[in-house]
Design a protein around this motif. Structure first.
Motif, PDB file in Angstrom:
ATOM      1  N   TYR A  81       0.822  -1.208   0.000  1.00  0.00           N
ATOM      2  CA  TYR A  81       0.000   0.000   0.000  1.00  0.00           C
ATOM      3  C   TYR A  81       0.856   1.257   0.000  1.00  0.00           C
ATOM      4  N   GLU A 100      -0.795  -2.368  -4.429  1.00  0.00           N
ATOM      5  CA  GLU A 100      -1.645  -2.586  -3.256  1.00  0.00           C
ATOM      6  C   GLU A 100      -2.221  -3.988  -3.200  1.00  0.00           C
ATOM      7  N   ARG A 101      -2.476  -4.582  -4.341  1.00  0.00           N
ATOM      8  CA  ARG A 101      -3.235  -5.838  -4.381  1.00  0.00           C
ATOM      9  C   ARG A 101      -2.392  -7.083  -4.619  1.00  0.00           C
ATOM     10  N   GLY A 106      -3.583 -11.718  -2.835  1.00  0.00           N
ATOM     11  CA  GLY A 106      -4.445 -10.604  -2.490  1.00  0.00           C
ATOM     12  C   GLY A 106      -4.935 -10.827  -1.067  1.00  0.00           C
ATOM     13  N   ASP A 123     -10.386  -4.154   1.306  1.00  0.00           N
ATOM     14  CA  ASP A 123     -10.014  -5.275   0.444  1.00  0.00           C
ATOM     15  C   ASP A 123      -8.832  -4.883  -0.428  1.00  0.00           C
ATOM     16  N   MET A 124      -7.884  -5.795  -0.546  1.00  0.00           N
ATOM     17  CA  MET A 124      -6.707  -5.599  -1.397  1.00  0.00           C
ATOM     18  C   MET A 124      -6.549  -6.849  -2.257  1.00  0.00           C
ATOM     19  N   ILE A 125      -7.568  -7.120  -3.035  1.00  0.00           N
ATOM     20  CA  ILE A 125      -7.629  -8.327  -3.859  1.00  0.00           C
ATOM     21  C   ILE A 125      -7.514  -7.926  -5.328  1.00  0.00           C
ATOM     22  N   PRO A 126      -6.634  -8.603  -6.091  1.00  0.00           N
ATOM     23  CA  PRO A 126      -6.489  -8.278  -7.514  1.00  0.00           C
ATOM     24  C   PRO A 126      -7.796  -8.465  -8.271  1.00  0.00           C
ATOM     25  N   GLU A 131      -3.639  -7.494 -12.927  1.00  0.00           N
ATOM     26  CA  GLU A 131      -3.356  -7.573 -11.485  1.00  0.00           C
ATOM     27  C   GLU A 131      -3.248  -9.028 -11.049  1.00  0.00           C
ATOM     28  N   CYS A 135       0.127 -10.827  -9.570  1.00  0.00           N
ATOM     29  CA  CYS A 135       0.026 -11.356  -8.208  1.00  0.00           C
ATOM     30  C   CYS A 135       0.378 -12.846  -8.197  1.00  0.00           C
TER      31      CYS A 135
END
Length: 178
Positions: A81, A100-101, A106, A123-126, A131, A135
């Motif tokens: 982040y 971030e993701r 994630g 939430d930090m999910i691709p 993304e 990831c």
């Protein structure tokens, strides 16, 4: 955009940390590009992948992780982040989302709370395919064993600490990107 120019704004060229970041990010980028080539049906933007994969860990210099030559003050988990905030300030919001993701598979808000992670509560999910592929690719490479690709089983073992959602996401990506 030139990812190396951005990296060299914050990392002294040819320093140990610069070399770790470049080598790790290049491995991640190359794996992501192989996946993109194998899956033209996914319409992965390879130019974006090249840039974002190189920048996904730009925030590590903010953190304290002596094993990878990081001597900042933030916990290592915060690098995603913090790198995202940096890229937002530079005017690269889509690249910032990758930063971030990209941690683990994630991280959901619930995983952040349950694991008491030092991260903002969101939430930090691709989401985008780019993304996701970055990831996924990142899961296979560490910064302490440069150039060594982990096996799928090693990745699963390392993701287990985050819970069932992370493992399920990784397994889904294994099918999607194989």
């Amino acid at each position: 955009m030139n990812a190396l120019t951005i990296i060299e704004r914050y990392y002294k060229k040819d320093s140990e940390l610069h070399n770790i970041l470049i080598n790790h990010s290049t491995d991640v980028m190359n794996k992501a590009l192989v996946i993109a080539e194998k899956h033209p049906e996914l319409n992965i933007d390879t130019d974006f992948v090249k840039e974002a994969a190189m920048l996904h860990d730009i925030g590590i210099f903010f953190t304290y992780a002596p094993s990878v030559k990081c001597f900042g003050i933030a916990p290592y988990m915060a690098h995603g982040y913090m790198g995202s905030e940096l890229l937002h300030e530079l005017g690269y919001p889509e690249h910032a989302l990758v930063c971030e993701r990209h941690t683990g598979a994630g991280l959901s808000l619930q995983e952040i709370i349950d694991n008491k992670l030092p991260l903002p509560h969101r939430d930090m999910i691709p989401i985008s395919i780019e993304e996701q592929v970055i990831c996924f690719s990142d899961c296979f490479f560490s910064k302490t064993h440069l150039g060594e690709e982990k096996t799928i089983e090693q990745v699963r073992n390392s993701l287990a600490k985050y819970g069932e959602r992370s493992l399920a996401q990784f397994n889904e990506w294994c099918e999607k990107f194989s």
